[in-house]
Design an enzyme around this catalytic site. Sequence first.
Site, short mmCIF file in Angstrom:
data_model
loop_
_atom_site.label_atom_id
_atom_site.label_comp_id
_atom_site.label_asym_id
_atom_site.label_seq_id
_atom_site.Cartn_x
_atom_site.Cartn_y
_atom_site.Cartn_z
CG ASN A 167 -0.38 -0.14 2.49
OD1 ASN A 167 0.67 -0.76 2.63
ND2 ASN A 167 -1.00 0.44 3.49
CD GLU A 266 4.26 -1.06 13.28
OE1 GLU A 266 3.06 -1.00 13.62
OE2 GLU A 266 5.19 -0.59 13.95
CB CYS A 300 -2.29 0.11 8.15
SG CYS A 300 -1.01 1.36 8.38
CD GLU A 479 8.19 -0.34 12.09
OE1 GLU A 479 7.12 -0.05 11.54
OE2 GLU A 479 9.14 -0.87 11.49
P1 NAD Z 1 0.08 -9.38 3.33
O1 NAD Z 1 0.20 -9.82 4.74
O2 NAD Z 1 -0.78 -10.15 2.42
O3 NAD Z 1 1.50 -9.34 2.63
C1 NAD Z 1 2.58 -8.57 3.15
C2 NAD Z 1 3.89 -9.19 2.73
O4 NAD Z 1 4.03 -10.46 3.36
C3 NAD Z 1 4.01 -9.43 1.22
O5 NAD Z 1 5.32 -9.11 0.83
C4 NAD Z 1 3.75 -10.93 1.12
O6 NAD Z 1 4.34 -11.52 -0.02
C5 NAD Z 1 4.39 -11.44 2.39
N1 NAD Z 1 3.90 -12.73 2.86
C6 NAD Z 1 2.66 -13.24 2.74
N2 NAD Z 1 2.60 -14.46 3.34
C7 NAD Z 1 3.83 -14.71 3.85
C8 NAD Z 1 4.40 -15.79 4.59
N3 NAD Z 1 3.68 -16.86 4.93
N4 NAD Z 1 5.70 -15.71 4.94
C9 NAD Z 1 6.44 -14.63 4.64
N5 NAD Z 1 5.96 -13.58 3.93
C10 NAD Z 1 4.67 -13.60 3.55
O7 NAD Z 1 -0.38 -7.86 3.41
P2 NAD Z 1 -0.73 -6.89 2.18
O8 NAD Z 1 -2.03 -7.34 1.59
O9 NAD Z 1 0.46 -6.73 1.32
O10 NAD Z 1 -0.95 -5.49 2.93
C11 NAD Z 1 -2.16 -5.09 3.49
C12 NAD Z 1 -2.17 -5.37 4.98
O11 NAD Z 1 -1.08 -4.69 5.58
C13 NAD Z 1 -3.39 -4.82 5.69
O12 NAD Z 1 -3.83 -5.77 6.64
C14 NAD Z 1 -2.89 -3.57 6.39
O13 NAD Z 1 -3.61 -3.20 7.53
C15 NAD Z 1 -1.50 -3.99 6.74
N6 NAD Z 1 -0.67 -2.82 6.97
C16 NAD Z 1 -0.35 -2.50 8.25
C17 NAD Z 1 0.42 -1.35 8.49
C18 NAD Z 1 0.77 -0.94 9.89
O14 NAD Z 1 1.62 -0.07 10.04
N7 NAD Z 1 0.17 -1.51 10.91
C19 NAD Z 1 0.86 -0.58 7.41
C20 NAD Z 1 0.50 -0.95 6.12
C21 NAD Z 1 -0.25 -2.10 5.90
#
Ligand code: NAD
Length: 498
Positions: A167, A266, A300, A479
């Site tokens: 995002n 996060e 997020c 962080e």
């Molecule tokens: P996601 O969890 O689907 O993927 C994030 C990353 O993790 C990607 O690079 C993905 O390839 C990797 N990944 C997925 N499964 C994995 C595994 N089993 N092992 C290792 N790596 C793996 O998240 P997304 O769809 O890319 O992002 C959206 C989510 O991120 C939302 O839930 C949002 O709330 C969260 N988010 C949180 C913050 C925060 O600061 N709290 C900031 C931005 C996004």
Amino acid sequence: MATSSSDLARRAAGEMLNFIDGEFVRSADDGCFETFDPTCGQPYASVHAAGEAEVDRAVRAARDALDGPWGKLTVAERSALLFKLAARINERFEEFLVAECLDTGKPHALARHIDIPRGAANFTVFADLVRNVPTESYRMETPDGAGALNYGVRRPKGVIAVICPWNLPLLLMTWKVGPALACGNTVVVKPSEETPATATLLGEVMNEVGIPPGVYNVVNGFGAGSTGEFLTRHPQVDAITFTGETVTGTAIMQNAAVGIRDVSFELGGKNAGVVFADADFDAAVDGISRAAFANCGQVCLGTERVYVERPIFERFVEALKARAEGLKIGLPAAADTGLGPMVSSQQRDKVLGYYERARALGATVVTGGGVPDMPHEQAGGYWIEPTIWTGLAEDSPIVREEIFGPCCHLRPFDDEDEVVALANATDYGLCTTIWTQHAARAHRVAERIDVGITWVNCWFLRDLRTSFGGARQSGIGREGGVHSLEFYTELRNVCIKL
Ligand code: NAD
């Protein structure tokens, strides 16, 4: 396998490579996947995936770099290199901007204002901080009367695996890489499979400013059973920092448990916006509108649940509706674009699924709820309407689950106790935004809502020295400022008998 030719040329030819040990590296078995332009749904680049062998090579390069020239730099030298890096990002600002907006579909105006400047600032803030952070020291009494002196020494933790979402790709990645490098670690970054462009571009910049090979590595690919899992399982990774979904965090934590590796998470959120009747009405409408719709709701920190004090509820719904309908849906480069497409067809389908469920559950659809008509050449893009609902039960999935789209549900409330209970009735605890001109009420409510970040009369206002992170299922650790330094260093105590 390695090539030293410019990645810029490769991108023009529609290829993105891994970046390992200072070189751009093709996939060993030519295992490539496509990345798509969200404005038209067409593939625009072929990304070289890193298999287990490339991930292993990247982690080993990162480990070797710890003992190489990088590990021998003084804090001041390291810090100077990071300032150079930030300056070079700013010199290549337009390239980063175009790459980020092509990958994500976000408006140029947004990336120009937030994503790219923050990508550079994430290096300068921590480069500055590491030079100025004090070390603790305690003089203690001993039976012989001579005493002893204790002092703390911070050492880099080692090789850090950095797993990123799509995002805010550059912003969130550098939010981890900046402090990790400032503290003397080396990193292996796994960008989201949806958005590898700016992480790749940063590899070029690392070489240009003389960051030694192996300090910053990028491995492309997917998560479970793929690159992300290979990386988080690798025994030579010392710590894992992850931003993404809560369910992914659970999977990563299981891998981190093997070898007792530290994690910083996060995760997701279902953040509440709280608007009291005494708020500056226009400012509150403006703030909630941004919190719900900015970046097409893919933030997020976004607000998908809005609680408005009853006397102003109807007026607020109308005003927010007008804001949503006034957002110009369009191409990233157009100056008047307020809403780009979503990042991928899967993400849009997921959000449209919630739009359908809301209708089926009997929501009043105040505005939106579907897909806008777009010109023919953009018909394949991942466009979606900003959407507002009222009238759903608090236990409905629309009000409970993170949707991550440009939408929100509004509900009236009558008093502080009620709204605090509503805001807290979730497994998440990332942030909240409270709108009131009553200072004591702001303090009271802020103290009672169980989240990591509270904004009063603002949203997404960030001083990078402050703590950032979520309570409950929204994360582990903090962080920002010295809190990042806590995670990226190992604190040793030295006790000297005098
Ligand atoms: P996601 O969890 O689907 O993927 C994030 C990353 O993790 C990607 O690079 C993905 O390839 C990797 N990944 C997925 N499964 C994995 C595994 N089993 N092992 C290792 N790596 C793996 O998240 P997304 O769809 O890319 O992002 C959206 C989510 O991120 C939302 O839930 C949002 O709330 C969260 N988010 C949180 C913050 C925060 O600061 N709290 C900031 C931005 C996004």
